[in-house]
Design a protein around this motif. Structure first.
Motif, PDB file in Angstrom:
ATOM      1  N   LYS A   3       0.849  -1.190   0.000  1.00 53.16           N
ATOM      2  CA  LYS A   3       0.000   0.000   0.000  1.00 53.16           C
ATOM      3  C   LYS A   3       0.893   1.252   0.000  1.00 53.16           C
ATOM      4  N   ILE A   4       0.522   2.180  -0.867  1.00 53.49           N
ATOM      5  CA  ILE A   4       1.265   3.438  -0.933  1.00 53.49           C
ATOM      6  C   ILE A   4       0.616   4.404   0.045  1.00 53.49           C
ATOM      7  N   LYS A   5       1.419   4.901   0.915  1.00 50.44           N
ATOM      8  CA  LYS A   5       0.904   5.870   1.870  1.00 50.44           C
ATOM      9  C   LYS A   5       0.667   7.193   1.159  1.00 50.44           C
ATOM     10  N   SER A   6      -0.526   7.690   1.249  1.00 53.61           N
ATOM     11  CA  SER A   6      -0.783   9.008   0.665  1.00 53.61           C
ATOM     12  C   SER A   6      -0.588  10.048   1.759  1.00 53.61           C
ATOM     13  N   ARG A   7       0.106  11.041   1.410  1.00 54.73           N
ATOM     14  CA  ARG A   7       0.420  12.105   2.334  1.00 54.73           C
ATOM     15  C   ARG A   7      -0.694  13.135   2.328  1.00 54.73           C
ATOM     16  N   LYS A   8      -1.166  13.513   3.453  1.00 55.83           N
ATOM     17  CA  LYS A   8      -2.188  14.548   3.528  1.00 55.83           C
ATOM     18  C   LYS A   8      -1.616  15.723   4.292  1.00 55.83           C
ATOM     19  N   GLY A   9      -1.957  16.949   3.819  1.00 50.31           N
ATOM     20  CA  GLY A   9      -1.472  18.123   4.506  1.00 50.31           C
ATOM     21  C   GLY A   9      -0.352  18.812   3.749  1.00 50.31           C
ATOM     22  N   VAL A  10       0.159  19.855   4.369  1.00 49.58           N
ATOM     23  CA  VAL A  10       1.179  20.695   3.753  1.00 49.58           C
ATOM     24  C   VAL A  10       2.390  20.714   4.667  1.00 49.58           C
ATOM     25  N   THR A  11       3.545  20.637   4.068  1.00 49.80           N
ATOM     26  CA  THR A  11       4.756  20.689   4.885  1.00 49.80           C
ATOM     27  C   THR A  11       5.061  22.133   5.270  1.00 49.80           C
ATOM     28  N   LEU A  12       5.890  22.276   6.238  1.00 51.43           N
ATOM     29  CA  LEU A  12       6.255  23.599   6.737  1.00 51.43           C
ATOM     30  C   LEU A  12       7.005  24.397   5.674  1.00 51.43           C
ATOM     31  N   ILE A  13       7.819  23.739   4.886  1.00 49.92           N
ATOM     32  CA  ILE A  13       8.577  24.421   3.833  1.00 49.92           C
ATOM     33  C   ILE A  13       7.628  24.954   2.758  1.00 49.92           C
ATOM     34  N   GLU A  14       6.659  24.172   2.363  1.00 50.47           N
ATOM     35  CA  GLU A  14       5.692  24.634   1.362  1.00 50.47           C
ATOM     36  C   GLU A  14       4.914  25.834   1.863  1.00 50.47           C
ATOM     37  N   LEU A  15       4.502  25.788   3.117  1.00 52.51           N
ATOM     38  CA  LEU A  15       3.763  26.902   3.713  1.00 52.51           C
ATOM     39  C   LEU A  15       4.622  28.159   3.774  1.00 52.51           C
ATOM     40  N   THR A  16       5.884  28.004   4.123  1.00 56.15           N
ATOM     41  CA  THR A  16       6.803  29.145   4.186  1.00 56.15           C
ATOM     42  C   THR A  16       7.007  29.762   2.802  1.00 56.15           C
ATOM     43  N   VAL A  17       7.136  28.941   1.779  1.00 53.59           N
ATOM     44  CA  VAL A  17       7.312  29.452   0.422  1.00 53.59           C
ATOM     45  C   VAL A  17       6.078  30.231  -0.028  1.00 53.59           C
ATOM     46  N   VAL A  18       4.900  29.729   0.247  1.00 58.11           N
ATOM     47  CA  VAL A  18       3.667  30.428  -0.134  1.00 58.11           C
ATOM     48  C   VAL A  18       3.568  31.770   0.578  1.00 58.11           C
ATOM     49  N   ILE A  19       3.878  31.802   1.855  1.00 58.89           N
ATOM     50  CA  ILE A  19       3.828  33.065   2.606  1.00 58.89           C
ATOM     51  C   ILE A  19       4.854  34.047   2.064  1.00 58.89           C
ATOM     52  N   ALA A  20       6.043  33.577   1.715  1.00 57.88           N
ATOM     53  CA  ALA A  20       7.078  34.458   1.167  1.00 57.88           C
ATOM     54  C   ALA A  20       6.636  35.051  -0.166  1.00 57.88           C
ATOM     55  N   VAL A  21       6.016  34.252  -1.018  1.00 63.85           N
ATOM     56  CA  VAL A  21       5.538  34.755  -2.310  1.00 63.85           C
ATOM     57  C   VAL A  21       4.455  35.805  -2.105  1.00 63.85           C
ATOM     58  N   ILE A  22       3.543  35.560  -1.180  1.00 65.51           N
ATOM     59  CA  ILE A  22       2.483  36.539  -0.901  1.00 65.51           C
ATOM     60  C   ILE A  22       3.078  37.838  -0.384  1.00 65.51           C
ATOM     61  N   LEU A  23       4.062  37.765   0.500  1.00 68.17           N
ATOM     62  CA  LEU A  23       4.689  38.983   1.028  1.00 68.17           C
ATOM     63  C   LEU A  23       5.415  39.761  -0.061  1.00 68.17           C
ATOM     64  N   VAL A  24       6.059  39.080  -0.981  1.00 64.71           N
ATOM     65  CA  VAL A  24       6.728  39.766  -2.092  1.00 64.71           C
ATOM     66  C   VAL A  24       5.703  40.489  -2.960  1.00 64.71           C
ATOM     67  N   LEU A  25       4.591  39.850  -3.246  1.00 68.42           N
ATOM     68  CA  LEU A  25       3.548  40.489  -4.055  1.00 68.42           C
ATOM     69  C   LEU A  25       2.960  41.707  -3.349  1.00 68.42           C
ATOM     70  N   ILE A  26       2.762  41.619  -2.055  1.00 65.55           N
ATOM     71  CA  ILE A  26       2.234  42.764  -1.301  1.00 65.55           C
ATOM     72  C   ILE A  26       3.234  43.914  -1.301  1.00 65.55           C
ATOM     73  N   SER A  27       4.520  43.619  -1.137  1.00 66.04           N
ATOM     74  CA  SER A  27       5.524  44.698  -1.143  1.00 66.04           C
ATOM     75  C   SER A  27       5.578  45.390  -2.500  1.00 66.04           C
ATOM     76  N   VAL A  28       5.460  44.623  -3.579  1.00 63.58           N
ATOM     77  CA  VAL A  28       5.441  45.229  -4.911  1.00 63.58           C
ATOM     78  C   VAL A  28       4.219  46.129  -5.061  1.00 63.58           C
ATOM     79  N   LEU A  29       3.092  45.704  -4.517  1.00 64.94           N
ATOM     80  CA  LEU A  29       1.876  46.509  -4.572  1.00 64.94           C
ATOM     81  C   LEU A  29       2.058  47.834  -3.843  1.00 64.94           C
ATOM     82  N   PHE A  30       2.667  47.807  -2.651  1.00 65.16           N
ATOM     83  CA  PHE A  30       2.863  49.042  -1.896  1.00 65.16           C
ATOM     84  C   PHE A  30       3.843  49.982  -2.589  1.00 65.16           C
ATOM     85  N   ILE A  31       4.890  49.443  -3.187  1.00 68.50           N
ATOM     86  CA  ILE A  31       5.848  50.285  -3.909  1.00 68.50           C
ATOM     87  C   ILE A  31       5.160  50.953  -5.087  1.00 68.50           C
TER      88      ILE A  31
END
Length: 118
Positions: free
Chosen positions: A7-35
């Motif tokens: 049986k192949i274990k299916s992984r559910k959820g998001v890793t901490l690294i993936e979450l950090t990357v998404v937050i970093a991308v959102i922050l970059v987009l917000i900073s560009v918007l403010f500039i």
């Protein structure tokens, strides 16, 4: 005969690294918007300042044509002066003020705030 199926274990959820990357991308987009928003606000302030200076110039020219004398700022903004109904206000949140100089019958308006004057 039974086959052993792994049986192949299916992984559910998001890793901490993936979450950090998404937050970093959102922050970059917000900073560009403010500039970008600051750039557009500064550009709008420069345009408003030029428009106000043109209005002061036209009002002073009209005053000279009607009265035949050089106007002062009070002549334009008080009583029945051409700018009495709507006195131009500096777009930099009150940090600057407009002044009028008349040299040889030629009016010139200027703003004391140099951050948005070209």
């Amino acid at each position: 005969m039974k086959m052993n199926v792994s049986k192949i274990k299916s992984r559910k959820g998001v890793t901490l690294i993936e979450l950090t990357v998404v937050i970093a991308v959102i922050l970059v987009l917000i900073s560009v918007l403010f500039i970008g928003a600051k750039f557009y606000k500064d550009s709008a302030n420069r345009s408003a300042c030029v428009i106000n200076q043109n209005a002061i110039f036209k009002a002073a020219s009209a005053y000279i044509n009607i009265n035949g004398t050089d106007p002062t700022w009070n002549d334009l903004t008080t009583g029945t002066g051409p700018l009495a109904a709507s006195i131009p206000v500096c777009p930099s949140e009150g940090a600057g003020s407009y002044s009028l100089t008349v040299t040889a019958g030629v009016p010139a308006a200027s703003c004391s705030d140099t951050t948005h004057v070209e």
